[in-house]
Scaffold this motif. Sequence first.
Motif, PDB file in Angstrom:
ATOM      1  N   ASP A 116     -41.107 -13.348 -25.126  1.00 44.37           N
ATOM      2  CA  ASP A 116     -42.411 -13.239 -25.873  1.00 44.37           C
ATOM      3  C   ASP A 116     -43.438 -13.447 -24.621  1.00 44.37           C
ATOM      4  N   ASN A 117     -43.288 -13.358 -23.718  1.00 45.05           N
ATOM      5  CA  ASN A 117     -44.213 -13.531 -22.323  1.00 45.05           C
ATOM      6  C   ASN A 117     -44.550 -12.522 -21.774  1.00 45.05           C
ATOM      7  N   PHE A 118     -45.671 -12.187 -21.811  1.00 44.63           N
ATOM      8  CA  PHE A 118     -46.221 -10.497 -21.367  1.00 44.63           C
ATOM      9  C   PHE A 118     -46.205 -10.605 -19.874  1.00 44.63           C
ATOM     10  N   ALA A 119     -45.884 -11.552 -19.104  1.00 38.71           N
ATOM     11  CA  ALA A 119     -45.723 -11.618 -17.843  1.00 38.71           C
ATOM     12  C   ALA A 119     -45.135 -10.547 -16.940  1.00 38.71           C
ATOM     13  N   CYS A 120     -44.104 -10.077 -17.683  1.00 35.88           N
ATOM     14  CA  CYS A 120     -43.441  -8.733 -17.086  1.00 35.88           C
ATOM     15  C   CYS A 120     -43.798  -7.581 -17.279  1.00 35.88           C
ATOM     16  N   ARG A 121     -44.986  -7.638 -17.890  1.00 31.25           N
ATOM     17  CA  ARG A 121     -45.767  -6.244 -18.202  1.00 31.25           C
ATOM     18  C   ARG A 121     -46.993  -6.394 -17.264  1.00 31.25           C
ATOM     19  N   LYS A 122     -47.227  -7.282 -16.372  1.00 35.26           N
ATOM     20  CA  LYS A 122     -48.404  -7.515 -15.462  1.00 35.26           C
ATOM     21  C   LYS A 122     -47.899  -7.082 -14.155  1.00 35.26           C
ATOM     22  N   SER A 123     -48.580  -6.208 -13.448  1.00 37.73           N
ATOM     23  CA  SER A 123     -48.180  -5.823 -12.206  1.00 37.73           C
ATOM     24  C   SER A 123     -48.600  -6.655 -11.304  1.00 37.73           C
ATOM     25  N   TYR A 127     -43.858 -13.457 -10.844  1.00 42.24           N
ATOM     26  CA  TYR A 127     -42.527 -13.955 -11.694  1.00 42.24           C
ATOM     27  C   TYR A 127     -41.964 -12.805 -12.566  1.00 42.24           C
ATOM     28  N   GLY A 128     -42.898 -12.229 -13.189  1.00 41.11           N
ATOM     29  CA  GLY A 128     -42.742 -10.955 -14.155  1.00 41.11           C
ATOM     30  C   GLY A 128     -42.198  -9.824 -13.474  1.00 41.11           C
ATOM     31  N   GLN A 129     -42.743  -9.711 -12.370  1.00 43.87           N
ATOM     32  CA  GLN A 129     -42.409  -8.531 -11.402  1.00 43.87           C
ATOM     33  C   GLN A 129     -40.715  -8.492 -10.996  1.00 43.87           C
ATOM     34  N   ARG A 130     -40.306  -9.998 -10.700  1.00 43.45           N
ATOM     35  CA  ARG A 130     -39.122  -9.963 -10.290  1.00 43.45           C
ATOM     36  C   ARG A 130     -37.977  -9.687 -11.428  1.00 43.45           C
ATOM     37  N   VAL A 131     -38.505 -10.092 -12.749  1.00 38.60           N
ATOM     38  CA  VAL A 131     -37.695  -9.437 -13.646  1.00 38.60           C
ATOM     39  C   VAL A 131     -37.511  -8.238 -13.928  1.00 38.60           C
ATOM     40  N   THR A 132     -38.696  -7.575 -13.811  1.00 40.27           N
ATOM     41  CA  THR A 132     -38.936  -6.277 -13.970  1.00 40.27           C
ATOM     42  C   THR A 132     -38.352  -5.315 -13.087  1.00 40.27           C
ATOM     43  N   ALA A 133     -38.295  -5.817 -11.824  1.00 37.65           N
ATOM     44  CA  ALA A 133     -37.641  -5.211 -10.626  1.00 37.65           C
ATOM     45  C   ALA A 133     -35.820  -5.239 -10.820  1.00 37.65           C
ATOM     46  N   PHE A 134     -35.248  -6.304 -11.198  1.00 38.35           N
ATOM     47  CA  PHE A 134     -33.993  -6.483 -11.584  1.00 38.35           C
ATOM     48  C   PHE A 134     -33.676  -5.557 -12.763  1.00 38.35           C
TER      49      PHE A 134
END
Length: 206
Positions: A116-123, A127-134
Amino acid sequence: PPRSTLFPYTTLFRSPSPLAQGKYGLLIAADATPKQAGGYCVDFCHKTGAYYSLPLTRLPWSMAPTEIDNIAGDSDEFEMKNLLFAILLWLPEIRKFTKRPKAKRERPKRVLVCTDNFACRKSDNEYGQRVTAFLTHLGHCEGVLIDSRVFGTNKSNLRKHAAFLKPADDFSRNCTTEAKQFLTQLYGIPADRIAPIEVHFISTEC
C-alpha cells in the motif's frame, strides 16, 4: 498496538474473492509499522499459507532511527525494506512460476506482489526503486510471471486494500487470529494449513 480489524472483512466475506478468476497462483503482501514488520504468502495451487510477524530490528537491514524511541521514522524505508524481505523470503516459491502450461488453452498462473506504499512507483525514491529493480529482474531476466500492485486506502481501491493488505497489516500488529481467519474465509485456505514461516537471517546492508 493490536486492534480489531474485522469490520473491513465483513463485506468481503459476502463477496467473491478478487482472485476468483484464478489468474494468480501465488499472492505475497507485506506491511509494517515503525516497530513491527509483517507479511504473508498464499499458494492457491496447493491451498497453503505462511506468514511472519517480527520486530523491525530483526530484519537483516539497518533502519534510520528517529530521535524519539529509536524507532524507524521513514515509512518508505521500512515498508519497502520489509516488502523486499518478503519477496526474498518466498523467492523459492516465486521462481516456480516461470513455466508456461503444456496445454495451449490452459492459462498460466502468475505471482502477485502487493503493497500500500507508492514508493515503488516513484522514480526518485531509492527504497522503492530497489524493489522495482528486483521485480523487473525476476520478470525480464528469470522469466517469472510476476505482477506488482499498489492498493491505497482511497475509495476506488478500498476493497482491494482490505483484501490484500489488511491481513499483512494485521500480521504487522500481531493480530494473527483475525488475519488467519480472513485468509480462511475469503481464499478458502484451511486454518491448519496457515503457519508461521521459519525465518533465517543473513547480515547485510540495503
